[in-house]
Design a protein around this motif. Structure first.
Motif, mmCIF file in Angstrom:
data_model
loop_
_atom_site.group_PDB
_atom_site.id
_atom_site.type_symbol
_atom_site.label_atom_id
_atom_site.label_comp_id
_atom_site.label_asym_id
_atom_site.label_seq_id
_atom_site.Cartn_x
_atom_site.Cartn_y
_atom_site.Cartn_z
ATOM 1 N N PRO A 6 0.810 -1.225 0.000
ATOM 2 C CA PRO A 6 0.000 0.000 0.000
ATOM 3 C C PRO A 6 0.841 1.272 0.000
ATOM 4 N N LEU A 66 -1.453 2.838 6.477
ATOM 5 C CA LEU A 66 -2.396 1.752 6.210
ATOM 6 C C LEU A 66 -1.850 0.389 6.642
ATOM 7 N N ALA A 97 -3.321 -7.653 8.527
ATOM 8 C CA ALA A 97 -4.316 -8.225 7.614
ATOM 9 C C ALA A 97 -4.156 -9.738 7.493
ATOM 10 N N TYR A 127 -3.789 -3.055 5.995
ATOM 11 C CA TYR A 127 -4.069 -3.432 4.605
ATOM 12 C C TYR A 127 -2.819 -3.982 3.914
ATOM 13 N N SER A 166 -2.618 -5.173 0.157
ATOM 14 C CA SER A 166 -3.801 -4.681 -0.547
ATOM 15 C C SER A 166 -3.409 -3.607 -1.554
ATOM 16 N N PRO A 200 -7.568 -0.208 -2.173
ATOM 17 C CA PRO A 200 -7.761 0.866 -1.187
ATOM 18 C C PRO A 200 -6.653 1.915 -1.244
ATOM 19 N N GLY A 245 -11.076 2.047 2.850
ATOM 20 C CA GLY A 245 -10.538 0.715 3.117
ATOM 21 C C GLY A 245 -11.595 -0.375 3.135
ATOM 22 N N HIS A 248 -11.726 -2.678 -0.175
ATOM 23 C CA HIS A 248 -11.158 -3.993 0.104
ATOM 24 C C HIS A 248 -12.170 -5.082 -0.267
#
Length: 473
Positions: A171, A196, A204, A226, A229, A232, A277, A281
């Protein structure tokens, strides 16, 4: 003598594009000169493609792109600068080119601009994963009289640092790049992305394995880190850059250093954790499920579809969207079945071009097709596609067939690489996890199918008369 020849080639190219007055700017990438022109209608496209050393030319991303190949393109750019053409950096020209094309094309181009700078570190991570997979194989360890139990924990920790870092902080990379592309301060994007994945938030991966629980705000909103990820962070970067620019406009210069980053980060981390988020997500999860469903189609259908259509998508220029999907596959599954399929599509175009090179009696076409086929086998298909296969069309179709057959085999054999963005010969490094020979088999099959079909049904020298070829001047 070579400089004089290159100078003459560039002079011919400028004339064919419509003269210096028709060229707004020129830059270059690894294989192509990229021109922004004032009037497309003034370009003599057939004349351009018949110039010595030119391997193809096409419009894409608002630019007229002329393929010369690696190394040669640098020499041609130097000659263009000597002749006084207005040169720009790639980012400056991309910004200008972004004003052209449909909204969909511009959106895809922007999406690619965000992810392309991140790809090199993900390629390196994939190669690290492949090397670790090779070193951990029992038969390899046995050569040194070792077993997996003999591997020290410190060495495993070292390899984990190499293979896990980029995805753990993904991220941050995405938000940094998004801020850069959308006009914000990259350092603010980097810090937002790091927020994040802050260690203060439930990890996560731990939440996914039920080793940790999300933090519930207001009894309704689940808040987690996150790690790994993408979407997001992309949306947060897009909105965050707009917020920063708006705040900066409203803030007196004397207070800008204090107010702009403070307000931007406060607003964006609040939005990111509580709105962006959770929502995106979930969207990301749905997209991943859809991709996995396509890849899981029975009877090798996914390989036929993706292997057969991949290079057609490359021609349209919207293939950068798949970077996001490959990243998601690697993060969620730990491997990338998409890579094995598209590698066959890439290799097959090289096979088709090689058949043209060996079959034609045209010395100039041979000189174009041989290096173009090698480039494709190294993972870069533009010279092969635009310089040879699409020019005569049938070789391109035969390449699509070869890609579909190879993709079918890759799907049936459940091949999956440890990384992304490298294919064909270099891509073999992603299959050191015990699938190396299967990977070679499917790619060689794709090459062979495309080669044989092109040799017997896809090309004859009669096409040189039907199509304005590099042999005609």
């Amino acid at each position: 003598m070579s400089d004089n020849k290159n100078s003459r080639i560039v002079e011919e190219l400028i004339a064919a594009i419509g003269g210096e007055d028709n060229i707004s700017s020129v830059t270059h990438c690894a294989t192509r000169l990229r021109f922004i022109v004032n009037d497309k209608e003034k370009i003599e496209k057939d004349q351009v493609e018949n110039i010595d050393k030119v391997k193809g030319a096409f419009f894409n991303s608002g630019q007229y792109q002329v393929i010369f190949g690696t190394g040669t393109v640098n020499q041609m750019f130097e000659e263009a600068e000597k002749l006084g053409l207005n040169s720009m950096t790639k980012s400056e020209q991309s910004s200008k080119a972004a004003q052209s094309g449909s909204k969909f094309q511009r959106a895809i181009r922007t999406f690619g601009d965000v992810f392309v700078p991140i790809i090199p570190v993900l390629v390196a991570t994939g190669l690290f994963m492949g090397v670790r997979g090779l070193l951990m194989q029992e038969n390899i360890l046995a050569l040194f009289g070792m077993t997996p139990d003999d591997i020290s924990q410190n060495f495993l920790l070292f390899t984990q640092v190499l293979t896990d870092t980029a995805f753990a902080f993904l991220p941050a990379l995405v938000a940094w790049s998004a801020f850069r592309v959308f006009g914000g301060s990259p350092i603010i994007g980097l810090v937002l992305g790091l927020m994040l994945v802050s260690p203060a938030l439930p990890n996560a991966y731990a939440v996914a394995s039920q080793a940790a629980e999300p933090i519930m705000f207001f009894g309704l909103i689940p808040v987690v880190g996150y790690q790994g990820s993408v979407l997001p962070a992309f949306i947060a970067g897009f909105i965050g850059a707009k917020v920063e620019r708006w705040v900066r406009k409203k803030t007196p210069d004397v207070l800008d250093l204090l107010v702009t980053p403070f307000v931007t980060l406060l607003v964006m981390i609040t939005l990111s954790l509580f709105v962006i988020g959770p929502v995106f997500h979930s969207v990301e999860g749905l997209l991943l499920d859809a991709v996995v469903a396509v890849l899981g189609l029975p009877f090798g259908l996914s390989g036929i579809i993706l292997g057969g259509l991949n290079q057609l998508i490359v021609v349209t220029g919207v293939h950068h969207v798949f970077n996001f999907l490959e990243i998601q596959l690697l993060e969620a599954l730990g491997n990338n079945p998409y890579n094995a399929i598209v590698s066959c599509a890439v290799a097959a175009q090289g096979g088709a071009t090689l058949a043209v090179a060996l079959k034609t009696k045209s010395g100039k076409l041979k000189a174009l097709a041989f290096p173009s086929s090698l480039s494709a086998l190294l993972g870069i298909t533009e010279p092969a596609i635009f310089g040879v296969n699409l020019r005569y069309f049938k070789p391109f179709l035969m390449g699509l067939v070869g890609g579909a057959v190879g993709g079918f085999l890759a799907s049936i054999m459940e091949l999956a690489g440890t990384g992304m963005a490298v294919t064909a010969i270099p891509g073999s490094l992603l299959y050191l996890n015990g699938q190396f020979f299967q990977y070679l088999f499917v790619n060689i099959t794709a090459i062979a199918i495309a080669f044989v079909l092109t040799w017997f049904f896809g090309f004859t020298d009669k096409m040189l008369k039907e199509v304005k070829s590099p042999e005609t001047k």
